[in-house]
Design a protein around this motif. Structure first.
Motif, PDB file in Angstrom:
ATOM      1  N   ASP A  10     -39.006   4.621  45.663  1.00  0.00           N
ATOM      2  CA  ASP A  10     -39.450   5.971  45.326  1.00  0.00           C
ATOM      3  C   ASP A  10     -38.157   6.675  44.932  1.00  0.00           C
ATOM      4  O   ASP A  10     -37.402   6.158  44.140  1.00  0.00           O
ATOM      5  N   ASN A  33     -52.060  -4.507  48.013  1.00  0.00           N
ATOM      6  CA  ASN A  33     -52.939  -3.418  47.577  1.00  0.00           C
ATOM      7  C   ASN A  33     -53.261  -2.465  48.729  1.00  0.00           C
ATOM      8  O   ASN A  33     -53.263  -1.245  48.562  1.00  0.00           O
ATOM      9  N   ALA A  36     -50.156  -0.365  49.528  1.00  0.00           N
ATOM     10  CA  ALA A  36     -49.938   0.656  48.494  1.00  0.00           C
ATOM     11  C   ALA A  36     -50.836   1.851  48.740  1.00  0.00           C
ATOM     12  O   ALA A  36     -50.406   3.005  48.634  1.00  0.00           O
ATOM     13  N   ILE A  40     -49.539   5.728  49.436  1.00  0.00           N
ATOM     14  CA  ILE A  40     -49.948   6.836  48.571  1.00  0.00           C
ATOM     15  C   ILE A  40     -50.660   7.912  49.392  1.00  0.00           C
ATOM     16  O   ILE A  40     -50.386   9.096  49.237  1.00  0.00           O
ATOM     17  N   SER A  51     -42.268  11.359  41.490  1.00  0.00           N
ATOM     18  CA  SER A  51     -43.147  11.185  40.332  1.00  0.00           C
ATOM     19  C   SER A  51     -43.352   9.713  39.993  1.00  0.00           C
ATOM     20  O   SER A  51     -44.251   9.369  39.238  1.00  0.00           O
ATOM     21  N   GLU A  52     -42.520   8.842  40.538  1.00  0.00           N
ATOM     22  CA  GLU A  52     -42.667   7.408  40.302  1.00  0.00           C
ATOM     23  C   GLU A  52     -42.587   6.669  41.630  1.00  0.00           C
ATOM     24  O   GLU A  52     -41.785   7.000  42.491  1.00  0.00           O
ATOM     25  N   GLN A  54     -42.783   2.523  43.039  1.00  0.00           N
ATOM     26  CA  GLN A  54     -42.865   1.112  42.680  1.00  0.00           C
ATOM     27  C   GLN A  54     -42.835   0.290  43.956  1.00  0.00           C
ATOM     28  O   GLN A  54     -42.070   0.582  44.876  1.00  0.00           O
ATOM     29  N   LEU A  68     -46.303  -3.382  41.738  1.00  0.00           N
ATOM     30  CA  LEU A  68     -47.216  -2.276  41.473  1.00  0.00           C
ATOM     31  C   LEU A  68     -46.373  -1.073  41.084  1.00  0.00           C
ATOM     32  O   LEU A  68     -45.392  -0.761  41.754  1.00  0.00           O
ATOM     33  N   GLU A  69     -46.763  -0.411  40.005  1.00  0.00           N
ATOM     34  CA  GLU A  69     -46.031   0.782  39.560  1.00  0.00           C
ATOM     35  C   GLU A  69     -47.011   1.933  39.415  1.00  0.00           C
ATOM     36  O   GLU A  69     -48.074   1.788  38.843  1.00  0.00           O
ATOM     37  N   PHE A  70     -46.625   3.082  39.977  1.00  0.00           N
ATOM     38  CA  PHE A  70     -47.439   4.287  39.920  1.00  0.00           C
ATOM     39  C   PHE A  70     -46.612   5.388  39.299  1.00  0.00           C
ATOM     40  O   PHE A  70     -45.442   5.574  39.633  1.00  0.00           O
ATOM     41  N   LEU A  71     -47.222   6.151  38.406  1.00  0.00           N
ATOM     42  CA  LEU A  71     -46.572   7.260  37.741  1.00  0.00           C
ATOM     43  C   LEU A  71     -47.455   8.488  37.900  1.00  0.00           C
ATOM     44  O   LEU A  71     -48.618   8.484  37.508  1.00  0.00           O
ATOM     45  N   LEU A  72     -46.898   9.531  38.486  1.00  0.00           N
ATOM     46  CA  LEU A  72     -47.616  10.780  38.677  1.00  0.00           C
ATOM     47  C   LEU A  72     -47.309  11.692  37.503  1.00  0.00           C
ATOM     48  O   LEU A  72     -46.153  12.000  37.245  1.00  0.00           O
TER      49      LEU A  72
END
Length: 75
Positions: A10, A33, A36, A40, A51-52, A54, A68-72
C-alpha cells in the motif's frame, strides 16, 4: 506441506515473513481472495487505504504465484 506468503503493498510494503502452510495451490488462491477482502474491508473502515493496493502471493522461494491489484479512483 508448502508454505506461502501474502505480501501487501500500500503506501508501505508489508512483507509476510511468517507465511501460511496450505496443502494445495487452489486453496492458496481462495485464501488470497479472502485475505484481500479482509484487508479492503478493514482499510475502508479505518480509512487507511491508499489509492493503490497490491497483494502478491508467493511460494517459499519468493516466486510470485498470484498478484491482485486494486486502484481506487474518484468519479
Amino acid at each position: 506441506m508448502p508454505r506461502y506468503h501474502f505480501n501487501v503493498y500500500d503506501s508501505v510494503p508489508l512483507p509476510d515473513k511468517k507465511g501460511i502452510e496450505l496443502p494445495e495451490i487452489m486453496l492458496a488462491r481462495r485464501e488470497t481472495n479472502r485475505y484481500a477482502g479482509v484487508l479492503i474491508e478493514e482499510g475502508a473502515r479505518l480509512e487507511s487505504l491508499g489509492s493503490e493496493l497490491q497483494m502478491e502471493f508467493t511460494d517459499e522461494a519468493g516466486i510470485i504465484l498470484f498478484r491482485l491489484e486494486f486502484l481506487l479512483t474518484k468519479i
